[in-house]
Design a protein around this motif. Structure first.
Motif, short mmCIF file in Angstrom:
data_model
loop_
_atom_site.label_atom_id
_atom_site.label_comp_id
_atom_site.label_asym_id
_atom_site.label_seq_id
_atom_site.Cartn_x
_atom_site.Cartn_y
_atom_site.Cartn_z
N TYR A 149 29.95 45.70 69.56
CA TYR A 149 29.28 46.34 70.03
C TYR A 149 28.37 47.83 69.74
O TYR A 149 27.32 48.27 69.91
N ASP A 156 19.57 48.27 69.87
CA ASP A 156 18.90 48.44 71.37
C ASP A 156 17.91 49.86 71.17
O ASP A 156 16.48 49.29 71.20
N GLN A 171 28.40 59.01 74.78
CA GLN A 171 28.29 57.62 74.07
C GLN A 171 27.44 58.99 73.08
O GLN A 171 27.05 58.36 71.62
N1 TRP Z 1 27.03 52.07 75.14
C1 TRP Z 1 26.88 52.23 76.01
C2 TRP Z 1 27.29 52.59 77.22
O1 TRP Z 1 28.33 52.11 77.79
C3 TRP Z 1 25.21 51.81 77.50
C4 TRP Z 1 24.64 51.63 75.84
C5 TRP Z 1 23.97 50.86 75.25
C6 TRP Z 1 22.98 52.46 75.33
N2 TRP Z 1 22.66 50.58 74.36
C7 TRP Z 1 22.59 51.41 74.76
C8 TRP Z 1 22.80 53.78 76.02
C9 TRP Z 1 21.00 52.16 73.80
C10 TRP Z 1 21.71 54.13 75.33
C11 TRP Z 1 21.34 53.40 74.53
O2 TRP Z 1 26.79 53.95 78.32
#
Ligand code: TRP
Ligand code: AMP
Length: 356
Positions: A149, A156, A171
Motif C-alpha cells: 500500500y 500517487d 499519514q
Molecule cells: N493512505 C491515505 C489514507 O489512508 C490515502 C492516500 C492514498 C493518500 N494515496 C495518497 C494520501 C496520496 C495522500 C497522498 O488516508
C-alpha cells in the motif's frame, strides 16, 4: 544542498516553475472510498484541500485501488467513490480549476507503483504502523496489496512530482516512506532531483481527531460503533445525539492546556470545537474553563451543525446527480493523465525500459 559560499539553501528546482506562476507548488492528496466519511477526514484533510487551492495546483484523488487492499463490495465501491468526489466538491474544491479523479482511471499510478515496489525495501515496509494495525493478528491472511500500500501511495504522489501533500497526522509515516523512495530512486538511477522530496502539510487544530467513545483511539471509518464518529452525511439530530453521548469525565471543563492534555476525551472535543470555530484551542479552553460539559456540548453541537450541515446536504444533492460527479471525475482524470504520462515515460527511460 547549502551554497558553500553564502550558506543559503540552493533553490528547489521543483518549486521554481510554480513560483514563477505565483503558486507555492503542486499538491496531490488521496482519500479512500471505504464508506463513512467522518469529521476526522474533513478536519484533518478535506477541509484543507479547499483552503489550499488558491496557492497550489491541486490533484485530489479518490484512491479506489488502495480501497481494495481490504475486501470491498463492488457495487458499494462505485457509489462510495462518487461519494468521496461529492465530498471534495461539497467542501468547496473547484473541480474545473483543479483535478478531482479516481485513481484507477489513471493507470500510470499502478505502473509507477510497480517500479517503487522494486525500490522500497522489506525492512521499510515492515515498520509501517498502518499495515500492522490493519492486518491485525492474522497477518498471514492480509493481502499482498495491503503490504505494498505505501509504495502505491508514493506512486500517487510522485507520478505528478507533487511537492506538497495535505493529510491528517496518521499519514506522516507514509509520507516519510515516500521521501525515502524518492531519495533511493534518484540515487540508484543517478538521476539527481528527478523525483521531489515531498513536504507534508499537516495543519489545523484537529490533525488527529479521536473517537467520541474513546479519546485515546483515532476516529475511524471502520469503528463498529457509529457513535464513535460524526459522519459528513449525518443530519442535525444525529450530530446532536452523538455529541450528547460523547464520552467525557466527571470533572468540570479543563482550566488550562496542560489540564486538558491529561484528559483525552475533553481534549479531543476542545480540538474539534477549535477547528470547527476556526479558533486556537487555548482560546476555547479559556472560554469554557471550569464550566459544565453540558454547556460546552450545546455550543459544540451548534457549531458542528452550522459548519457540517451545509456540506452534508450538498453531498446528498450531488449524490442524486451521479452524471455530474462522473463528468468531474472524467475531466479530472484526463488532466491527471496529461501530467502523469510524460513523467512515467521519463521514468521508464531512466529505468532502462525500451520504448513501447
Ligand atoms: N493512505 C491515505 C489514507 O489512508 C490515502 C492516500 C492514498 C493518500 N494515496 C495518497 C494520501 C496520496 C495522500 C497522498 O488516508
Ligand atoms: P482515509 O480515510 O484513511 O483515506 O483518510 C483520508 C484522509 O483523512 C487522510 O489524510 C487521513 O490522514 C485523514 N484522516 C483520517 N482519519 C483521521 C482522523 N481521525 N483525524 C484526522 N485526520 C484523519
Amino acid at each position: 544542498m547549502p551554497d558553500v559560499t553564502t550558506g543559503a539553501a540552493a533553490p528547489n528546482p521543483h518549486l521554481a516553475p510554480y513560483e514563477a506562476r505565483g503558486l507555492k507548488g503542486r499538491i496531490l492528496s488521496g482519500v479512500q472510498p471505504t464508506g463513512n466519511l467522518h469529521l476526522g477526514n474533513y478536519l484533518g484533510a478535506i477541509r484543507n484541500f479547499a483552503r489550499l487551492q488558491d496557492d497550489y495546483e491541486c490533484l485530489y484523488c479518490v484512491v479506489d485501488m488502495h480501497a481494495i487492499t481490504v475486501w470491498q463490495d463492488p457495487a458499494l465501491l462505485s457509489s462510495q467513490t462518487r461519494e468521496i468526489a461529492a465530498a471534495f466538491l461539497a467542501a468547496g474544491v473547484d473541480g474545473t480549476k483543479h483535478a478531482i479523479f479516481n485513481q484507477s482511471m489513471v493507470p500510470q499510478h499502478a505502473q509507477l507503483a510497480w517500479i517503487f515496489n522494486c525500490v522500497a525495501r522489506l525492512g521499510w515496509m515492515n515498520r509501517m504502523t498502518q499495515f500492522k494495525e490493519k492486518a491485525g493478528k492474522d497477518r498471514e491472511n492480509a493481502s499482498l496489496g495491503l503490504y505494498a500500500y505505501p509504495a502505491l501511495m508514493a506512486a500517487d504522489i510522485l507520478i505528478y512530482k507533487a511537492t506538497h501533500v495535505p493529510v491528517g497526522e496518521d499519514q506522516k509515516q507514509h509520507l516519510e516512506l515516500t521521501r525515502d523512495i524518492a531519495i533511493k530512486f534518484n540515487n540508484d538511477f543517478h538521476a539527481p532531483d528527478f523525483f521531489p522530496i515531498t513536504e507534508p502539510l499537516i495543519f489545523g487544530a484537529a490533525t488527529r481527531v479521536m473517537s467520541l467513545r474513546d479519546g485515546t483511539k483515532k476516529m475511524s471509518k471502520s469503528d463498529p460503533s457509529d457513535y464513535s464518529r460524526i459522519n459528513l452525511t449525518d443530519d442535525a439530530d444525529a450530530i446532536a445525539q452523538k455529541i450528547r453521548r460523547a464520552k467525557t469525565d466527571p470533572l468540570p471543563m479543563p482550566e488550562t492546556t496542560s489540564d486538558a492534555e491529561k484528559r483525552p476525551d475533553a481534549d479531543n472535543l476542545l480540538g474539534i470545537y477549535a477547528a470547527l470555530a476556526d479558533m486556537e484551542k487555548d482560546a476555547v479552553i479559556f472560554e469554557f474553563a471550569g464550566k459544565q460539559f453540558s454547556e460546552f456540548k450545546a455550543a459544540l453541537t451548534e457549531t458542528a451543525v452550522a459548519k457540517l450541515g451545509p456540506i452534508g446536504s450538498e453531498m446528498q444533492r450531488l449524490m442524486k446527480d451521479p452524471g455530474h460527479v462522473d463528468k468531474v471525475l472524467h475531466e479530472g482524470a484526463e488532466k491527471a493523465r496529461a501530467i502523469a504520462e510524460p513523467i512515467l515515460a521519463e521514468t521508464y527511460k531512466i529505468v532502462g525500459f525500451l520504448k513501447p
